[in-house]
Design a protein around this motif. Structure first.
Motif, PDB file in Angstrom:
ATOM      1  N   LYS A 268       7.067 -14.692 -15.610  1.00  0.00           N
ATOM      2  CA  LYS A 268       8.121 -15.410 -15.232  1.00  0.00           C
ATOM      3  C   LYS A 268       8.631 -14.965 -14.125  1.00  0.00           C
ATOM      4  N   ALA A 269       8.435 -13.658 -13.647  1.00  0.00           N
ATOM      5  CA  ALA A 269       9.313 -13.117 -12.544  1.00  0.00           C
ATOM      6  C   ALA A 269       8.456 -13.502 -11.572  1.00  0.00           C
ATOM      7  N   ARG A 270       9.118 -13.724 -10.236  1.00  0.00           N
ATOM      8  CA  ARG A 270       8.318 -13.762  -8.753  1.00  0.00           C
ATOM      9  C   ARG A 270       7.779 -12.706  -8.624  1.00  0.00           C
ATOM     10  N   VAL A 271       6.463 -13.140  -8.235  1.00  0.00           N
ATOM     11  CA  VAL A 271       5.645 -11.804  -7.766  1.00  0.00           C
ATOM     12  C   VAL A 271       5.313 -11.779  -6.095  1.00  0.00           C
ATOM     13  N   VAL A 272       5.570 -10.694  -5.715  1.00  0.00           N
ATOM     14  CA  VAL A 272       5.559 -10.496  -4.055  1.00  0.00           C
ATOM     15  C   VAL A 272       4.261  -9.606  -3.769  1.00  0.00           C
ATOM     16  N   LEU A 273       3.405 -10.007  -3.281  1.00  0.00           N
ATOM     17  CA  LEU A 273       2.095  -9.063  -3.193  1.00  0.00           C
ATOM     18  C   LEU A 273       1.987  -8.615  -1.668  1.00  0.00           C
ATOM     19  N   PHE A 274       1.985  -7.246  -1.467  1.00  0.00           N
ATOM     20  CA  PHE A 274       1.767  -6.840   0.029  1.00  0.00           C
ATOM     21  C   PHE A 274       0.398  -6.643   0.225  1.00  0.00           C
ATOM     22  N   GLU A 275       0.008  -6.972   1.600  1.00  0.00           N
ATOM     23  CA  GLU A 275      -1.315  -6.806   1.812  1.00  0.00           C
ATOM     24  C   GLU A 275      -1.794  -5.411   1.766  1.00  0.00           C
ATOM     25  N   PRO A 276      -2.842  -4.877   1.561  1.00  0.00           N
ATOM     26  CA  PRO A 276      -3.098  -3.496   1.628  1.00  0.00           C
ATOM     27  C   PRO A 276      -2.921  -2.719   2.938  1.00  0.00           C
ATOM     28  N   THR A 277      -2.839  -3.438   4.018  1.00  0.00           N
ATOM     29  CA  THR A 277      -2.425  -2.740   5.504  1.00  0.00           C
ATOM     30  C   THR A 277      -1.038  -2.757   5.637  1.00  0.00           C
ATOM     31  N   SER A 278      -0.222  -3.118   4.738  1.00  0.00           N
ATOM     32  CA  SER A 278       1.284  -2.999   5.050  1.00  0.00           C
ATOM     33  C   SER A 278       1.601  -1.671   5.237  1.00  0.00           C
ATOM     34  N   THR A 279       2.570  -1.402   6.007  1.00  0.00           N
ATOM     35  CA  THR A 279       3.177  -0.217   5.928  1.00  0.00           C
ATOM     36  C   THR A 279       4.118   0.276   4.992  1.00  0.00           C
ATOM     37  N   MET A 280       4.206   1.370   4.623  1.00  0.00           N
ATOM     38  CA  MET A 280       5.347   1.921   3.667  1.00  0.00           C
ATOM     39  C   MET A 280       6.731   1.578   4.193  1.00  0.00           C
ATOM     40  N   LYS A 281       6.899   1.765   5.461  1.00  0.00           N
ATOM     41  CA  LYS A 281       8.349   1.563   5.951  1.00  0.00           C
ATOM     42  C   LYS A 281       8.554  -0.147   5.803  1.00  0.00           C
ATOM     43  N   GLY A 282       7.607  -0.732   6.232  1.00  0.00           N
ATOM     44  CA  GLY A 282       7.775  -2.262   5.937  1.00  0.00           C
ATOM     45  C   GLY A 282       7.976  -2.831   4.851  1.00  0.00           C
ATOM     46  N   VAL A 283       7.590  -2.018   3.677  1.00  0.00           N
ATOM     47  CA  VAL A 283       7.624  -2.445   2.220  1.00  0.00           C
ATOM     48  C   VAL A 283       8.853  -2.139   1.819  1.00  0.00           C
ATOM     49  N   VAL A 284       9.394  -0.938   2.122  1.00  0.00           N
ATOM     50  CA  VAL A 284      10.701  -0.400   1.598  1.00  0.00           C
ATOM     51  C   VAL A 284      11.927  -1.283   2.314  1.00  0.00           C
ATOM     52  N   ASN A 308      -1.224   4.031  -2.026  1.00  0.00           N
ATOM     53  CA  ASN A 308      -0.433   4.515  -1.174  1.00  0.00           C
ATOM     54  C   ASN A 308       1.024   4.374  -1.415  1.00  0.00           C
ATOM     55  N   TRP A 309       1.425   3.662  -2.131  1.00  0.00           N
ATOM     56  CA  TRP A 309       2.879   3.475  -2.427  1.00  0.00           C
ATOM     57  C   TRP A 309       3.579   4.754  -3.014  1.00  0.00           C
ATOM     58  N   LYS A 310       4.966   5.019  -2.444  1.00  0.00           N
ATOM     59  CA  LYS A 310       5.656   6.321  -3.064  1.00  0.00           C
ATOM     60  C   LYS A 310       6.706   5.576  -2.964  1.00  0.00           C
ATOM     61  N   LEU A 311       6.933   4.103  -3.542  1.00  0.00           N
ATOM     62  CA  LEU A 311       7.958   3.261  -3.330  1.00  0.00           C
ATOM     63  C   LEU A 311       9.349   3.963  -4.324  1.00  0.00           C
ATOM     64  N   GLY A 312       8.927   4.028  -5.521  1.00  0.00           N
ATOM     65  CA  GLY A 312      10.034   4.608  -6.656  1.00  0.00           C
ATOM     66  C   GLY A 312      10.796   5.688  -5.739  1.00  0.00           C
ATOM     67  N   LEU A 313      10.230   6.405  -5.373  1.00  0.00           N
ATOM     68  CA  LEU A 313      10.862   7.573  -4.593  1.00  0.00           C
ATOM     69  C   LEU A 313      11.834   7.425  -3.567  1.00  0.00           C
ATOM     70  N   ASP A 314      11.038   6.570  -2.714  1.00  0.00           N
ATOM     71  CA  ASP A 314      11.787   6.057  -1.407  1.00  0.00           C
ATOM     72  C   ASP A 314      13.085   5.437  -1.681  1.00  0.00           C
ATOM     73  N   LEU A 315      12.962   4.709  -2.866  1.00  0.00           N
ATOM     74  CA  LEU A 315      14.231   3.965  -3.299  1.00  0.00           C
ATOM     75  C   LEU A 315      15.373   4.657  -3.991  1.00  0.00           C
TER      76      LEU A 315
END
Ligand code: TXA
Ligand code: MG
Length: 416
Positions: A268-284, A308-315
């Motif tokens: 149901k939710a919108r899915v946003v897929l990031f290419e593996p080459t995306s930078t952590m900074k860009g994702v956050v 590679n993501w450490k998204l939870g912590l960065d947020l």
């Protein structure tokens, strides 16, 4: 022989299989059963009414053909060489099976694949013979059919006990992620089917690879449980073509596997897929912008993280929003999920923000195994957006299948 013994002992398992087999032979309601790839929604492939039951229960478009499941090469041989049933008034002539009629066998191009990958997650396309016993609904309007021999013992026992080839698409409601547990099937199809055989979680987690060896060069119509590199190692398959589109390739013509053109694997939710080459900074940055944008309404978010993501912590600067954190236990086996407090945005209307962070593991085999479960679990948690870390080709032979399913779920891919 083993099955005969088991059946006569009347164990709970053998009784369940018998009951399922009896339903498949006599009822027009499909039966869900486990396979090593995903759960299937099975019907006797030789009975139209039964096959129609699949399309009805799933609400699947009728021009999307089904995969046939056999328990043995013998059963496939019988499908390829149907004996014409005697009918009144038929003129005497050469009857199939007589010495003049050569037997149809599997095209030799498939031999190395069958030797190596069957039973298993590979579907091959074969010409539907004249006088075929397959119900026309199985093939829709095609002159070919797709067939595989599953490696799941429970699936093969069921086909054996039914003594019929079983047509079986994935046992999800059309457009939803494929089911990898009996609970997923129950969630989607309760009230529409009578029986689910529960064999635990599917090992592979994505559907079979579909290949067409009737064309030259041969082609992959759907990426899946068998990787392209593994196929290329087989004689005659070195130059196998990729004939599916997942949004990244220019397709000259319509997809050759009719199913590939439909909306698929979508929570149901919108899915946003990031290419593996995306930078952590860009994702956050991207996620934080979404969280602040009231139009996007990302109150609760899901994160599917692989390497590679450490998204939870960065947020999550802890001090900010400790009051909004509630404990949520991991809803599914083998998945680590924990809620992460998300930085407040200062906009009171977007107050409670919660992030659920799933880590599926680093290699594509583990990711494939948990992917559909994670998408479904995040839907149950009512997240608004799911952010997914893409995997690159060098993460293992299932990466093409994983990215294909994710691109279909997301509709597009972002590089940030
Ligand atoms: O792993 C699997 O293959 C699972 C489990 C249950 O075995 N089954 C499955 O079936 O995924 P289904 O129906 O969801 O997917 C069938 C795919 C579709 O993309 C369809 O278009 C393609 O196979 N297909 C079936 N018959 C075909 C044919 N004759 N020619 C080309 N593509 C075909
Ligand atoms: Mg499907």
């Amino acid at each position: 022989e083993w099955w005969e013994k088991e059946r006569s002992r009347q164990t709970p398992e053998s009784k369940a299989i018998e009951e399922a087999a009896e339903l498949l032979r006599s009822s027009d309601l499909p039966v869900a059963f486990p396979t090593e790839t995903v759960y299937g929604l099975g019907a006797d492939a030789t009975r139209s009414a039964s096959v129609q039951g699949i399309y009805r229960a799933k609400q699947r478009p009728s021009d999307n053909p089904l995969i046939i499941h056999v328990d043995s090469l013998d059963m496939l041989d019988r499908l390829l060489n149907p004996t014409v049933k005697p009918s009144t008034g038929s003129s005497p002539g050469s009857s199939p099976g007589s010495p003049q009629t050569p037997r149809i066998s599997i095209p030799p191009i498939y031999k190395p694949l069958i030797d190596r990958f069957w039973p298993g997650a590979l579907t091959i396309i074969l010409p539907n013979p004249s006088g075929s016993e397959l119900a026309p609904e199985v093939t829709s309007k095609l002159t070919t059919f797709g067939v595989r021999m599953p490696s799941s013992p429970l699936a093969r026992l069921l086909i054996h006990a039914t003594d019929r080839p079983l047509a079986a698409p994935s046992a999800n409601a059309s457009t939803k992620p494929s089911p990898t547990t009996a609970q997923h099937v129950y969630h989607d199809l309760q009230g529409r089917i009578e029986l689910i055989l529960d064999g635990g979680a599917s090992g592979v987690g994505v559907e079979s690879t579909v290949v067409d060896g009737l064309t030259n060069p041969p082609a992959i119509l759907r990426p899946g449980g068998i990787g392209i590199d593994e196929l290329r190692e087989c004689e005659g398959w070195e130059k196998v073509e990729v004939a599916y589109s997942d949004g990244t390739l220019e397709m000259k013509d319509i997809p050759r596997a009719p199913g590939m053109k439909y909306r698929h694997y979508s929570p149901k939710a919108r899915v946003v897929l990031f290419e593996p080459t995306s930078t952590m900074k860009g994702v956050v940055k991207h996620v934080q912008k979404d969280l602040q944008d009231t139009a996007i309404g990302a109150h609760n978010i899901g994160i599917i993280r692989t390497r590679n993501w450490k998204l939870g912590l960065d947020l999550a600067p802890e001090a900010e929003v400790a009051s909004t954190v509630k404990a949520v236990s991991a809803p599914i086996e083998n998945l680590v999920s924990f809620p992460v407090p998300v930085q407040e945005t200062g906009n009171p209307s977007t107050c409670t923000k919660m992030a659920y962070d799933y880590h599926l593991g680093r290699d594509a085999t583990a990711i494939a195994h948990g992917l559909f479960s994670a998408l479904r679990a995040l839907d149950d948690l009512d997240v608004d957006v799911i952010y997914v870390e893409g995997v690159s080709d060098d993460e293992g032979h299932l990466s093409a299948a994983v990215m294909n399913r994710l691109r279909k779920a997301a509709g597009a891919e972002l590089r940030v």
